[in-house]
Write a protein that holds these residues in place. Structure first.
Motif, PDB file in Angstrom:
ATOM      1  N   ILE A 235      -5.843 -13.123  -4.104  1.00  0.00           N
ATOM      2  CA  ILE A 235      -4.930 -14.212  -3.737  1.00  0.00           C
ATOM      3  C   ILE A 235      -3.947 -13.772  -2.658  1.00  0.00           C
ATOM      4  CG2 ILE A 235      -3.119 -15.739  -4.604  1.00  0.00           C
ATOM      5  CD1 ILE A 235      -4.520 -15.581  -7.347  1.00  0.00           C
ATOM      6  N   SER A 236      -3.282 -12.610  -2.863  1.00  0.00           N
ATOM      7  CA  SER A 236      -2.273 -12.162  -1.909  1.00  0.00           C
ATOM      8  C   SER A 236      -2.184 -10.639  -1.871  1.00  0.00           C
ATOM      9  CB  SER A 236      -0.898 -12.745  -2.266  1.00  0.00           C
ATOM     10  OG  SER A 236       0.095 -12.255  -1.377  1.00  0.00           O
ATOM     11  N   PRO A 237      -2.914  -9.988  -0.966  1.00  0.00           N
ATOM     12  CA  PRO A 237      -2.811  -8.523  -0.827  1.00  0.00           C
ATOM     13  C   PRO A 237      -1.386  -8.084  -0.501  1.00  0.00           C
ATOM     14  CG  PRO A 237      -4.708  -9.363   0.369  1.00  0.00           C
ATOM     15  CD  PRO A 237      -3.918 -10.558  -0.051  1.00  0.00           C
ATOM     16  N   ARG A 238      -0.652  -8.886   0.258  1.00  0.00           N
ATOM     17  CA  ARG A 238       0.710  -8.521   0.644  1.00  0.00           C
ATOM     18  C   ARG A 238       1.599  -8.355  -0.584  1.00  0.00           C
ATOM     19  NH1 ARG A 238       5.505 -11.013   1.211  1.00  0.00           N
ATOM     20  NH2 ARG A 238       6.966 -10.106   2.722  1.00  0.00           N
ATOM     21  N   ILE A 239       1.545  -9.319  -1.500  1.00  0.00           N
ATOM     22  CA  ILE A 239       2.361  -9.220  -2.715  1.00  0.00           C
ATOM     23  C   ILE A 239       1.931  -8.016  -3.544  1.00  0.00           C
ATOM     24  CG2 ILE A 239       2.948 -10.348  -4.891  1.00  0.00           C
ATOM     25  CD1 ILE A 239       2.803 -13.016  -3.522  1.00  0.00           C
ATOM     26  N   CYS A 240       0.639  -7.741  -3.578  1.00  0.00           N
ATOM     27  CA  CYS A 240       0.141  -6.612  -4.366  1.00  0.00           C
ATOM     28  C   CYS A 240       0.653  -5.287  -3.821  1.00  0.00           C
ATOM     29  CB  CYS A 240      -1.382  -6.633  -4.385  1.00  0.00           C
ATOM     30  SG  CYS A 240      -2.079  -7.950  -5.402  1.00  0.00           S
ATOM     31  N   HIS A 241       0.663  -5.132  -2.501  1.00  0.00           N
ATOM     32  CA  HIS A 241       1.184  -3.887  -1.929  1.00  0.00           C
ATOM     33  C   HIS A 241       2.691  -3.772  -2.141  1.00  0.00           C
ATOM     34  CE1 HIS A 241      -2.457  -2.308  -0.238  1.00  0.00           C
ATOM     35  NE2 HIS A 241      -2.721  -3.442   0.404  1.00  0.00           N
TER      36      HIS A 241
END
Length: 355
Positions: A235-241
């Protein structure tokens, strides 16, 4: 690697009660476990030596060792050694001492989602591992973390910490295959991070072996976390990082507190404890930097680097920007992200400062 397969020369005694007045005595040796039965009156005269942390049985509740040996010598007579794909960068003592607790302020709703999730996970991990730490002005005796509790926490923490890098690297690998395009270096860094966290775990497993309850907790946590992180990364790699960046901030905090307690004399059994050989070889630890304190400094430095890397990756365009830690730049004189910790930025590098 033959040098990594040698068991500790210290063989602490493990005593378990049996019916009547007899005790079962198990002694770990190079070849396995030697056992004998003694009358309890004999042990009354001669008590076993204090437990040392060179045994892997410290926090075990299993009847026998379940963990054999990490990186055993190859069984194939034609094979001498199996090399690792990644070589760890060399840290100086000054670099490791310079690591500080830091926090990147949340600036938008996605950052708050990541930060809130980390705080929830921190609460759960503190509850599971029995972690407590005094606030300023409170007595440490009320929140005493023993060597056993610290190792329990470290093992649980590192068994989960190796998941995000593997999931992220796997999904970006599959994405590259589907789109038939290069990934621009992200996969290598993410997989290397997962490998590094696993090495932390293998190192701590040289000092203590988890029992069945801890194994069940790790199994459950990994199952939930892997699947949750997998879906979240889609869904959102940015939030995961960003989530991993905040998670590594907590790891740096935890290891800093452990180092402080060791230096203050609250963990006396670690004063003379030497780092396992697997750690000496992986971090290329010098002769005079192989104590338990040095080991914690090396691991804290790794966590600080993961903190920087993931905050940096979260600041980038996930689909377009190359991985700055695998990039060769046109202007080498300009300050750029590297694999070392000499230019550590706890809050990550901003996109405009890199490209």
């Amino acid at each position: 690697m033959t040098s990594l397969s040698i068991l500790s020369t210290t063989a602490p005694l493990r005593v378990a009660t049996r019916p009547q007045t007899y005790l079962f005595l198990a002694v770990r040796t190079y070849s396995g476990v030697a056992a004998t039965t003694l009358n309890s009156s004999c042990l009354a005269k001669q008590r076993p030596s204090p437990l040392t942390y060179t045994s892997k049985r410290l926090i075990s509740s299993t009847p026998k060792p379940q963990i054999k040996e990490f990186f055993p010598p190859p069984e194939n007579p034609a094979v001498k050694d199996v090399a690792s794909a990644w070589s760890h960068p060399i840290y100086t003592d000054a670099q490791m001492q310079s690591v500080r607790i830091a926090h990147r302020e949340a600036t938008d709703w996605s950052d708050w989602v990541a930060l809130g999730t980390v705080r929830f996970f921190r609460w759960g991990m503190d509850l599971v591992t029995g972690y407590k730490h005094p606030q300023p002005g409170q007595e440490i005796s009320k929140f005493k973390m023993t060597e056993q509790k610290w190792l329990t926490r470290f093992i649980f923490l590192e068994s989960v910490a190796g998941v995000p890098g593997m999931v992220g690297g796997m999904l970006r690998h599959l994405r590259s295959l589907r789109r038939m395009k290069r990934d621009n270096g992200w996969i290598e860094t993410l997989l290397e991070e997962a490998f590094n966290e696993r090495m932390h775990l293998l190192t701590f497993l040289k000092l203590a072996e988890p029992g069945w309850f801890m194994r069940l907790m790790v199994l459950g946590a990994q199952g939930v976390f892997f699947n949750g992180f997998f879906l979240s990364y889609l869904i959102s790699p940015r939030i995961c990082h960003r989530f991993v960046g905040y998670l590594e901030e907590e790891a740096v905090l935890t290891y800093t507190r452990a180092i402080k307690e060791l230096e203050d004399g609250h963990l006396p059994e670690w004063n003379e404890l030497k780092a396992p050989e697997i750690a000496v070889n992986y971090w290329k630890m010098p002769e005079n930097q192989r104590t338990m304190r040095d080991l914690l400094l090396y691991i804290r430095a790794d966590e600080a680097k993961h903190r920087e890397v993931n905050h940096t990756l979260s600041n980038l365009d996930q689909a377009v920007d190359p991985n700055p830690y695998q990039t060769e730049y046109q202007d080498p004189t300009k300050d750029h992200p590297t694999k070392g910790i000499d230019n550590l930025k706890a809050t990550g590098w901003d996109r405009k400062d890199i490209f």
